[in-house]
Design a protein around this motif. Structure first.
Motif, PDB file in Angstrom:
ATOM      1  N   UNK A 159       0.792  -1.232   0.000  1.00  0.00           N
ATOM      2  CA  UNK A 159       0.000   0.000   0.000  1.00  0.00           C
ATOM      3  C   UNK A 159       0.815   1.269   0.000  1.00  0.00           C
ATOM      4  N   UNK A 160       2.156   1.155  -0.009  1.00  0.00           N
ATOM      5  CA  UNK A 160       2.973   2.349  -0.152  1.00  0.00           C
ATOM      6  C   UNK A 160       3.653   2.844   1.098  1.00  0.00           C
ATOM      7  N   UNK A 161       3.574   2.078   2.204  1.00  0.00           N
ATOM      8  CA  UNK A 161       4.355   2.404   3.403  1.00  0.00           C
ATOM      9  C   UNK A 161       5.477   1.380   3.505  1.00  0.00           C
ATOM     10  N   UNK A 162       6.706   1.843   3.394  1.00  0.00           N
ATOM     11  CA  UNK A 162       7.837   0.935   3.259  1.00  0.00           C
ATOM     12  C   UNK A 162       8.737   0.962   4.492  1.00  0.00           C
ATOM     13  N   UNK A 163       9.267  -0.187   4.812  1.00  0.00           N
ATOM     14  CA  UNK A 163      10.171  -0.367   5.937  1.00  0.00           C
ATOM     15  C   UNK A 163      11.469   0.384   5.639  1.00  0.00           C
ATOM     16  N   UNK A 164      11.722   1.441   6.407  1.00  0.00           N
ATOM     17  CA  UNK A 164      12.853   2.318   6.106  1.00  0.00           C
ATOM     18  C   UNK A 164      14.191   1.608   6.314  1.00  0.00           C
ATOM     19  N   UNK A 165      14.321   0.818   7.374  1.00  0.00           N
ATOM     20  CA  UNK A 165      15.589   0.136   7.639  1.00  0.00           C
ATOM     21  C   UNK A 165      15.973  -0.774   6.478  1.00  0.00           C
ATOM     22  N   UNK A 166      14.989  -1.498   5.956  1.00  0.00           N
ATOM     23  CA  UNK A 166      15.258  -2.377   4.817  1.00  0.00           C
ATOM     24  C   UNK A 166      15.565  -1.566   3.573  1.00  0.00           C
TER      25      UNK A 166
ATOM     26  N   UNK B 132      10.426  -5.731  15.891  1.00  0.00           N
ATOM     27  CA  UNK B 132       9.009  -5.406  15.699  1.00  0.00           C
ATOM     28  C   UNK B 132       8.737  -3.915  15.908  1.00  0.00           C
ATOM     29  N   UNK B 133       9.767  -3.156  16.229  1.00  0.00           N
ATOM     30  CA  UNK B 133       9.662  -1.692  16.322  1.00  0.00           C
ATOM     31  C   UNK B 133      10.255  -1.130  15.033  1.00  0.00           C
ATOM     32  N   UNK B 134       9.451  -0.393  14.300  1.00  0.00           N
ATOM     33  CA  UNK B 134       9.835  -0.031  12.939  1.00  0.00           C
ATOM     34  C   UNK B 134       9.467   1.407  12.605  1.00  0.00           C
ATOM     35  N   UNK B 135      10.170   1.947  11.635  1.00  0.00           N
ATOM     36  CA  UNK B 135       9.784   3.204  11.001  1.00  0.00           C
ATOM     37  C   UNK B 135       9.460   2.901   9.548  1.00  0.00           C
ATOM     38  N   UNK B 136       8.283   3.316   9.128  1.00  0.00           N
ATOM     39  CA  UNK B 136       7.857   3.158   7.737  1.00  0.00           C
ATOM     40  C   UNK B 136       7.710   4.538   7.100  1.00  0.00           C
ATOM     41  N   UNK B 137       7.852   4.587   5.792  1.00  0.00           N
ATOM     42  CA  UNK B 137       7.751   5.857   5.074  1.00  0.00           C
ATOM     43  C   UNK B 137       7.217   5.624   3.678  1.00  0.00           C
ATOM     44  N   UNK B 138       6.622   6.667   3.118  1.00  0.00           N
ATOM     45  CA  UNK B 138       6.233   6.637   1.711  1.00  0.00           C
ATOM     46  C   UNK B 138       7.482   6.853   0.858  1.00  0.00           C
ATOM     47  N   UNK B 139       7.391   6.511  -0.422  1.00  0.00           N
ATOM     48  CA  UNK B 139       8.552   6.622  -1.308  1.00  0.00           C
ATOM     49  C   UNK B 139       9.052   8.061  -1.413  1.00  0.00           C
ATOM     50  N   UNK B 140       8.153   9.013  -1.271  1.00  0.00           N
ATOM     51  CA  UNK B 140       8.548  10.413  -1.309  1.00  0.00           C
ATOM     52  C   UNK B 140       9.598  10.720  -0.248  1.00  0.00           C
ATOM     53  N   UNK B 141       9.504  10.056   0.895  1.00  0.00           N
ATOM     54  CA  UNK B 141      10.427  10.297   2.008  1.00  0.00           C
ATOM     55  C   UNK B 141      11.659   9.390   1.927  1.00  0.00           C
ATOM     56  N   UNK B 142      11.493   8.189   1.396  1.00  0.00           N
ATOM     57  CA  UNK B 142      12.605   7.232   1.383  1.00  0.00           C
ATOM     58  C   UNK B 142      13.864   7.817   0.745  1.00  0.00           C
ATOM     59  N   UNK B 143      13.690   8.585  -0.312  1.00  0.00           N
ATOM     60  CA  UNK B 143      14.856   9.132  -1.009  1.00  0.00           C
ATOM     61  C   UNK B 143      15.610  10.145  -0.157  1.00  0.00           C
ATOM     62  N   UNK B 144      14.966  10.628   0.924  1.00  0.00           N
ATOM     63  CA  UNK B 144      15.602  11.623   1.783  1.00  0.00           C
ATOM     64  C   UNK B 144      16.169  11.014   3.068  1.00  0.00           C
ATOM     65  N   UNK B 145      15.951   9.716   3.294  1.00  0.00           N
ATOM     66  CA  UNK B 145      16.458   9.073   4.507  1.00  0.00           C
ATOM     67  C   UNK B 145      17.957   8.842   4.368  1.00  0.00           C
ATOM     68  N   UNK B 146      18.689   9.256   5.369  1.00  0.00           N
ATOM     69  CA  UNK B 146      20.145   9.144   5.329  1.00  0.00           C
ATOM     70  C   UNK B 146      20.693   8.113   6.318  1.00  0.00           C
ATOM     71  N   UNK B 147      19.821   7.505   7.090  1.00  0.00           N
ATOM     72  CA  UNK B 147      20.281   6.471   8.006  1.00  0.00           C
ATOM     73  C   UNK B 147      19.204   6.062   8.988  1.00  0.00           C
TER      74      UNK B 147
END
Length: 317
Positions: free
Chosen positions: A231-238, A265-280
């Motif tokens: 649905x467009x919420x992606x696991x940021x760590x992965x 089981x503790x996670x941060x998810x993001x839309x693709x718009x944000x994934x490109x800005x994640x630096x770590x």
């Protein structure tokens, strides 16, 4: 400009402990949050009666140097909290200077309060609020997935997804997801299955897909995470290929810990718009955080300059 977003299950935080040992543990929770120094933090397991949750979150904000106050269009101040259904609740807190967009605030709660008692188990609440950041609205949410009920967990994953996403939405969600992730890296699951090969024990009925004939073939139920990934919420760590680190399994009295089961089981998810800005992305795993809660916090660093510019309404229904 960097943004630090964190998620943290605080293990029944009351800020009014009934023992010296518990007071010391809760002090470590506050110390952990202050050490993270987040711009925004999603917290789970604020523990109190529903009528006290605003006051408790306000006190947490005072102790950590953060705030949770949203000024509504009509001038009322409300706290960014959502009531859960087992006397534990979720909240969002942020540093002074960030101004919430009033129309973005919404709480989703399955709680049923009846004659002073509670019906239902499993938490399952979400709160969201957006801020104008990097030239666009950036939505944050804190979510606590149901602890029990595999099908309920899947259904609420759909509801939570609809609550925060929309076309080209910029969203970050911090959660105790209460199930194993479904993201894949290089064709392999980012999270290994922590249950297959383990001896069967009753608690696995709400964690595994195969429960009618327990045996070595039982496997983790990844369907809630599959809902979010599809649905467009992606696991940021992965997505950023961060080293895999468990967020649970260190707590001495946890029934998973005593069986040697370590889970993320503790996670941060993001839309693709944000994934490109994640630096770590990193799990805060140290002596203090291990003594503070049965869950370890997760922190994501976002470069706001890398967010694409956008105009329009805030995401979510």
């Amino acid at each position: 400009m960097r943004l630090r977003f964190a998620t943290y299950n605080m293990l029944d935080l009351t800020l009014s402990a009934n023992s010296v040992q518990e007071a010391d543990r809760q002090r470590r929770v506050v110390e952990t949050i202050r050490a993270i120094d987040p711009d925004v933090i999603a917290v789970q397991e604020v523990k109190c009666a529903p009528g006290r949750v605003d006051r408790l979150v306000a006190e947490l904000g005072e102790r950590t140097g953060l705030t949770s106050v949203v000024r509504q269009v009509d001038g009322r101040d409300v706290h960014a909290v959502a009531v859960g259904d087992n006397t534990v609740h979720v909240a969002l807190l942020w540093r002074d200077g960030l101004i919430p967009l009033p129309a973005s605030f919404r709480a989703f709660s399955p709680a049923v309060h009846h004659h002073g008692g509670w019906r239902g188990v499993g938490y399952g609440s979400l709160v969201r609020v957006a801020f104008q950041m990097g030239g666009r609205p950036l939505m944050f949410a804190s979510y606590h997935a149901p602890a029990f009920g595999r099908h309920r967990r899947i259904d609420q994953a759909e509801v939570a997804l609809a609550a925060v996403t929309g076309p080209n939405a910029a969203v970050l969600v911090g959660s105790d997801f209460n199930s194993v992730g479904a993201a894949r890296v290089g064709g392999e699951s980012y999270d290994r299955d922590p249950y297959t090969g383990q001896p069967w024990w009753p608690d696995l009925v709400h964690q595994c897909r195969e429960v009618t004939h327990p045996g070595t073939s039982h496997r983790a139920d990844r369907r809630p995470a599959e809902v979010w990934e599809a649905g467009g919420l992606h696991d940021v760590a992965a997505a950023v290929r961060a080293p895999w680190v468990a967020t649970t399994g260190h707590w001495p009295s946890c029934p998973y810990s005593v069986r040697g089961i370590r889970r993320r089981i503790d996670m941060i998810h993001a839309t693709r718009t944000v994934l490109q800005a994640v630096r770590g992305v990193a799990v805060v795993d140290n002596e203090v955080s291990r003594a503070a809660s049965d869950h370890l916090p997760v922190v994501a660093e976002v470069d706001l300059r890398a967010l694409p510019m956008a105009q329009g309404a805030v995401a979510g229904r």
